[in-house]
Design a protein around this motif. Structure first.
Motif, mmCIF file in Angstrom:
data_model
loop_
_atom_site.group_PDB
_atom_site.id
_atom_site.type_symbol
_atom_site.label_atom_id
_atom_site.label_comp_id
_atom_site.label_asym_id
_atom_site.label_seq_id
_atom_site.Cartn_x
_atom_site.Cartn_y
_atom_site.Cartn_z
ATOM 1 N N ARG A 175 0.858 -1.200 -0.141
ATOM 2 C CA ARG A 175 0.444 -0.061 0.216
ATOM 3 C C ARG A 175 0.519 1.305 0.567
ATOM 4 O O ARG A 175 0.687 2.406 -0.861
ATOM 5 N N PHE A 176 1.972 1.368 0.822
ATOM 6 C CA PHE A 176 2.421 2.647 0.689
ATOM 7 C C PHE A 176 4.708 2.502 -0.160
ATOM 8 O O PHE A 176 4.537 1.027 0.722
ATOM 9 N N THR A 177 5.007 2.874 -0.499
ATOM 10 C CA THR A 177 5.816 3.177 -0.818
ATOM 11 C C THR A 177 7.500 2.983 0.743
ATOM 12 O O THR A 177 6.733 2.587 1.673
ATOM 13 N N LEU A 178 8.442 2.197 0.604
ATOM 14 C CA LEU A 178 9.572 2.455 1.791
ATOM 15 C C LEU A 178 9.367 3.534 2.237
ATOM 16 O O LEU A 178 9.802 3.732 3.472
ATOM 17 N N GLY A 179 9.247 5.304 1.333
ATOM 18 C CA GLY A 179 9.473 6.363 1.806
ATOM 19 C C GLY A 179 8.417 6.702 2.414
ATOM 20 O O GLY A 179 8.896 7.204 4.198
ATOM 21 N N GLU A 180 7.255 6.287 2.033
ATOM 22 C CA GLU A 180 6.367 6.395 3.047
ATOM 23 C C GLU A 180 5.704 5.883 4.312
ATOM 24 O O GLU A 180 5.506 6.650 5.558
ATOM 25 N N ARG A 181 6.556 4.668 4.058
ATOM 26 C CA ARG A 181 6.173 3.891 5.089
ATOM 27 C C ARG A 181 7.514 4.621 6.365
ATOM 28 O O ARG A 181 7.410 4.224 7.935
ATOM 29 N N LEU A 182 8.500 5.243 5.827
ATOM 30 C CA LEU A 182 9.240 5.599 6.856
ATOM 31 C C LEU A 182 8.675 6.925 7.397
ATOM 32 O O LEU A 182 9.460 6.804 8.951
ATOM 33 N N GLY A 183 8.410 7.586 6.267
ATOM 34 C CA GLY A 183 7.880 9.056 6.986
ATOM 35 C C GLY A 183 6.785 8.683 8.141
ATOM 36 O O GLY A 183 6.915 9.616 9.094
ATOM 37 N N ARG A 184 6.089 7.474 7.820
ATOM 38 C CA ARG A 184 4.939 7.793 8.998
ATOM 39 C C ARG A 184 5.698 6.624 10.077
ATOM 40 O O ARG A 184 5.415 7.257 10.879
ATOM 41 N N TYR A 185 6.436 6.088 10.215
ATOM 42 C CA TYR A 185 7.249 5.686 11.824
ATOM 43 C C TYR A 185 8.156 6.596 12.191
ATOM 44 O O TYR A 185 7.744 7.109 13.478
ATOM 45 N N ALA A 186 8.533 7.222 12.045
ATOM 46 C CA ALA A 186 9.611 8.635 11.994
ATOM 47 C C ALA A 186 7.887 9.460 12.884
ATOM 48 O O ALA A 186 8.544 10.327 14.055
ATOM 49 N N VAL A 187 7.097 9.944 11.973
ATOM 50 C CA VAL A 187 6.027 10.886 12.778
ATOM 51 C C VAL A 187 5.238 9.690 14.530
ATOM 52 O O VAL A 187 5.304 10.809 15.340
ATOM 53 N N TYR A 188 5.377 8.528 13.774
ATOM 54 C CA TYR A 188 5.207 7.770 15.452
ATOM 55 C C TYR A 188 6.243 8.332 16.603
ATOM 56 O O TYR A 188 5.791 8.463 17.742
ATOM 57 N N VAL A 189 7.656 8.227 16.140
ATOM 58 C CA VAL A 189 8.641 8.415 16.627
ATOM 59 C C VAL A 189 8.460 9.744 17.416
ATOM 60 O O VAL A 189 8.691 9.834 18.855
#
Length: 269
Positions: A15-29
Motif C-alpha cells: 500500500r505504501f512505498t518505503l519512503g512513505e512507511r519510513l515517514g509514518r514511522y518517523a511521525v509515530y516516534v
C-alpha cells in the motif's frame, strides 16, 4: 497480494512505498517523544490524579444549593456582559469592513495594501482576548470599556478574514455588467458585491457575537467588567455557592445564545 506476470517474476503489492512507511514511522516516534517529553515537563503528580474525582465531587457539593442572595450582583454583571459583547461586536464590524476590502484582492489590486490588511487581521487574531483586556485595563483602567475594546479588537481579525474571503468569492458576472454600464465604484460595491456578501456578513456577525458573549463572560477575571467580576469575587472569597450560581448563569446564557443564533443563521443562509 501477489500476482505472477508473463516473465515469471513475482511482484508483491504494498500500500505504501518505503519512503512513505519510513515517514509514518518517523511521525509515530516523534509524536511519542513529544508526549513523553510533555508529560515530564508539566510534572504530572499521580497523587493529585487519584483523588481528583473526590475533590470534584466535594467542590460541586459546596456549590449547591446556590446562594440566591447574590443574584442581583450576578444579574447586573450579566447585563454588562451582554452589552460588552454586543457593542464590541458592532465596533468590530465597523472596523473590520474597510480592512476586509483592503484584503480582498479583487477589490484592492495593490499587493502592499493586501499584505498590510492581512497583517492587521493576523495581529488581531493572534492576541487572545484576555491579553487585549489586560492591555486596555492598563490604559483605561478597570471596567466595561476595557472589555468592550478587547472584544472589538479581538474580533476584527475573525470578521475581516471571513468577510474578505466572501468578497473574493463573489461572482464576476454582476460586477462586470455594472462596470460595463459605467457604474461608479460605490455603486459596484453596493449593487454588485453587497447582495452576494450580505448573507455571509450577517452569518459571521451573529456567529462572532455568540463567541463574544462567551469570551466577555471571563474578561472580568482581569478587571474588564461583566459577570466575570462576580465570579472572581466569589472564588476569591471561597463562596462556592455564589460561584456555582455564576457558573450556572453563564452556562444557561451560552446555551440560549447558541440556540438563538443558530436559528437566525439558518434562516439567513
Amino acid at each position: 497480494m501477489s500476482t505472477a506476470v508473463s516473465t515469471g517474476i513475482t511482484r508483491e503489492w504494498q500500500r505504501f512505498t518505503l519512503g512513505e512507511r519510513l515517514g509514518r514511522y518517523a511521525v509515530y516516534v516523534v509524536s511519542a517523544i513529544a508526549i513523553i517529553w510533555s508529560l515530564r515537563t508539566i510534572e504530572v503528580i499521580p497523587e493529585f490524579l487519584y483523588d481528583a474525582p473526590a475533590q470534584t465531587y466535594d467542590l460541586f457539593e459546596r456549590m449547591w444549593p446556590f446562594d440566591w442572595r447574590f443574584w442581583p450582583t450576578v444579574l447586573s454583571g450579566l447585563i454588562e456582559t451582554l452589552h460588552t459583547a454586543t457593542l464590541g461586536t458592532l465596533m468590530a464590524l465597523v472596523l473590520a469592513a474597510p480592512v476586509a476590502l483592503l484584503a480582498a484582492r479583487n477589490i484592492t489590486r495593490s499587493v502592499a495594501l493586501n499584505q498590510l490588511a492581512n497583517l492587521i487581521l493576523v495581529s488581531s487574531r493572534s492576541v487572545n482576548s484576555l491579553i487585549w483586556a489586560l492591555l486596555f485595563v492598563a490604559i483605561f483602567g478597570p471596567g466595561a470599556l476595557a472589555g468592550t475594546l478587547a472584544i472589538a479588537f479581538r474580533s476584527i481579525g475573525f470578521v475581516g478574514k471571513l468577510l474578505g474571503e466572501a468578497i473574493e468569492e463573489a461572482q464576476k458576472g454582476p460586477i462586470e455588467a455594472l462596470t460595463a454600464a459605467g457604474a461608479p465604484p460605490m455603486a459596484i460595491l453596493l449593487k454588485g458585491y453587497w447582495p452576494q456578501v450580505e448573507p455571509s456578513f450577517w452569518s459571521v456577525a451573529l456567529f462572532r457575537w455568540d463567541i463574544n458573549v462567551r469570551e466577555s463572560a471571563v474578561l472580568g477575571l482581569v478587571g474588564a467588567g461583566g459577570i466575570g467580576v462576580a465570579l472572581d469575587t466569589a472564588t476569591s472569597n471561597l463562596y462556592w455557592d455564589q460561584a456555582g450560581l455564576v457558573l450556572a448563569t453563564i452556562f444557561t446564557v451560552v446555551v440560549l445564545t447558541e440556540i438563538v443564533t443558530s436559528r437566525i443563521r439558518s434562516k439567513i443562509i
